[in-house]
Design a protein around this motif. Structure first.
Motif, PDB file in Angstrom:
ATOM      1  N   UNK A   5      51.680  27.793  41.730  1.00 41.30           N
ATOM      2  CA  UNK A   5      50.361  27.403  42.251  1.00 41.30           C
ATOM      3  C   UNK A   5      49.948  28.295  43.413  1.00 41.30           C
ATOM      4  N   UNK A   6      50.891  28.649  44.252  1.00 42.14           N
ATOM      5  CA  UNK A   6      50.568  29.551  45.367  1.00 42.14           C
ATOM      6  C   UNK A   6      50.255  30.963  44.874  1.00 42.14           C
ATOM      7  N   UNK A   7      50.915  31.384  43.783  1.00 40.64           N
ATOM      8  CA  UNK A   7      50.576  32.678  43.192  1.00 40.64           C
ATOM      9  C   UNK A   7      49.127  32.688  42.723  1.00 40.64           C
ATOM     10  N   UNK A   8      48.725  31.611  42.076  1.00 43.89           N
ATOM     11  CA  UNK A   8      47.331  31.514  41.621  1.00 43.89           C
ATOM     12  C   UNK A   8      46.375  31.590  42.812  1.00 43.89           C
ATOM     13  N   UNK A   9      46.768  30.967  43.926  1.00 46.61           N
ATOM     14  CA  UNK A   9      45.930  31.042  45.119  1.00 46.61           C
ATOM     15  C   UNK A   9      45.852  32.453  45.661  1.00 46.61           C
ATOM     16  N   UNK A  10      46.971  33.167  45.652  1.00 41.03           N
ATOM     17  CA  UNK A  10      46.967  34.555  46.123  1.00 41.03           C
ATOM     18  C   UNK A  10      46.041  35.418  45.278  1.00 41.03           C
ATOM     19  N   UNK A  11      46.125  35.248  43.966  1.00 39.10           N
ATOM     20  CA  UNK A  11      45.305  36.055  43.062  1.00 39.10           C
ATOM     21  C   UNK A  11      43.830  35.706  43.171  1.00 39.10           C
ATOM     22  N   UNK A  12      43.548  34.573  43.775  1.00 37.66           N
ATOM     23  CA  UNK A  12      42.148  34.175  44.001  1.00 37.66           C
ATOM     24  C   UNK A  12      41.661  34.551  45.395  1.00 37.66           C
ATOM     25  N   UNK A  13      42.472  35.313  46.122  1.00 36.15           N
ATOM     26  CA  UNK A  13      42.061  35.781  47.445  1.00 36.15           C
ATOM     27  C   UNK A  13      42.763  35.127  48.595  1.00 36.15           C
ATOM     28  N   UNK A  14      43.856  34.418  48.320  1.00 35.16           N
ATOM     29  CA  UNK A  14      44.599  33.753  49.390  1.00 35.16           C
ATOM     30  C   UNK A  14      45.306  34.742  50.308  1.00 35.16           C
ATOM     31  N   UNK A  15      45.776  34.239  51.442  1.00 34.56           N
ATOM     32  CA  UNK A  15      46.403  35.069  52.474  1.00 34.56           C
ATOM     33  C   UNK A  15      47.920  35.017  52.339  1.00 34.56           C
ATOM     34  N   UNK A  16      48.593  36.175  52.084  1.00 29.95           N
ATOM     35  CA  UNK A  16      50.058  36.157  51.966  1.00 29.95           C
ATOM     36  C   UNK A  16      50.753  35.781  53.261  1.00 29.95           C
ATOM     37  N   UNK A  17      50.058  35.875  54.390  1.00 35.16           N
ATOM     38  CA  UNK A  17      50.676  35.487  55.665  1.00 35.16           C
ATOM     39  C   UNK A  17      51.009  34.006  55.704  1.00 35.16           C
TER      40      UNK A  17
END
Length: 289
Positions: free
Chosen positions: A247-259
């Motif tokens: 789920x967090x990967x999907x958020x990253x690919x949608x513009x989420x912050x890796x920090x």
């Protein structure tokens, strides 16, 4: 039961007869042009071209076995469509001459060759509204005469593009469909979006540790290709390690912050990777350059 047996016979006949004629040296187009079904299959309502067609399927079978090359040496290194069209139109005497000859074929009822001529006219002079309108009219007539909806839609979408310009379809796979992909499929979807020429000089390695899947994926960008390795056993230097859930990967690919994730290494590496991806654009031309 007769329905099922006829369906079995239909696809076996399409496959086997295509290969028979292929082995006699016929090309896909030649096979498709003269291909006929046995009377019982020809007259069965469920074997009609309501979706796809015999012609379409035969050429697909040919391509499965022999690929795009028809065996003719001139097909090996043809000019791309616009360059080829410019040369054909020059040989024929210019766009006005092509339009005149195309109309003769329209009047004779040969819409197929009229479309071929007008295709070259449009590619040679994309600004010619006369050429585009003439081809749109031919496509419309071919579309209305097509029995199967896939051919009809191609013809009519082509006519629409010529008359109105490119109309991007309302393509939105949605978060639900994306969430249904495995993480391996998600990384595959990234790999086919990598701009190879830009990425070739920017190697990087990211290790993705999924706590919810008990799995690790290592992605390596090398020579413009994004390679993924599941549960790697070899130790290599990585630029970034991320500990996350799908789920967090999907958020990253949608513009989420890796920090916001547990990580070691340089989080800017992810931004470098994402910056090398092409954006999806369904609004590409079909019948115009």
């Amino acid at each position: 039961m007769k329905f099922l047996s006829q369906q079995r016979d239909l696809y076996a006949y399409l496959h086997d007869q295509t290969l028979r004629l292929l082995n006699q040296g016929a090309t896909g187009i030649e096979i498709a042009e003269d291909f006929t079904l046995p009377p019982e299959l020809e007259n069965a309502w469920h074997a009609r071209g309501y979706y796809g067609s015999v012609s379409h399927n035969v050429k697909a079978i040919y391509q499965r076995y022999l690929g795009w090359f028809d065996g003719h040496p001139t097909s090996l290194w043809q000019h791309p469509p616009q360059a080829l069209a410019t040369r054909y139109v020059d040989v024929l005497g210019g766009v006005p001459a092509v339009l005149g000859k195309a109309q003769e074929y329209v009047d004779a009822g040969d819409l197929r060759f009229a479309a071929e001529l007008l295709k070259h006219a449009v590619f040679a002079d994309p600004d010619s509204s006369v050429a585009k309108n003439a081809l749109a009219e031919v496509y419309q007539r071919l579309g209305y005469g097509a029995e199967n909806p896939t051919w009809r839609n191609f013809y009519l979408v082509g006519a629409l593009e010529l008359r109105k310009g490119i109309t991007p379809p309302p393509l939105d796979i949605g978060g639900g469909m994306t969430a249904a992909l495995t993480v391996e499929q998600l990384f595959d979807s990234l790999a086919i979006r990598v701009d190879g020429p830009r990425a070739a000089a920017d190697p990087l390695t990211i290790e993705w540790r999924f706590t919810d899947l008990a799995a690790t994926i290592r992605t390596t960008l090398s020579n413009g290709a994004l390679i993924q390795t599941a549960n790697p056993t070899s130790a290599v230097d990585v630029d970034l390690t991320l500990t996350l859930t799908k789920e967090q990967l999907l958020g990253l690919l949608s513009g989420g912050d890796p920090d916001d994730l547990d990580h070691t290494g340089d989080p800017a590496v992810l931004g470098r990777l994402l910056a090398l991806l092409d954006s999806d654009d369904p609004g590409f031309a079909i019948v115009t350059p």
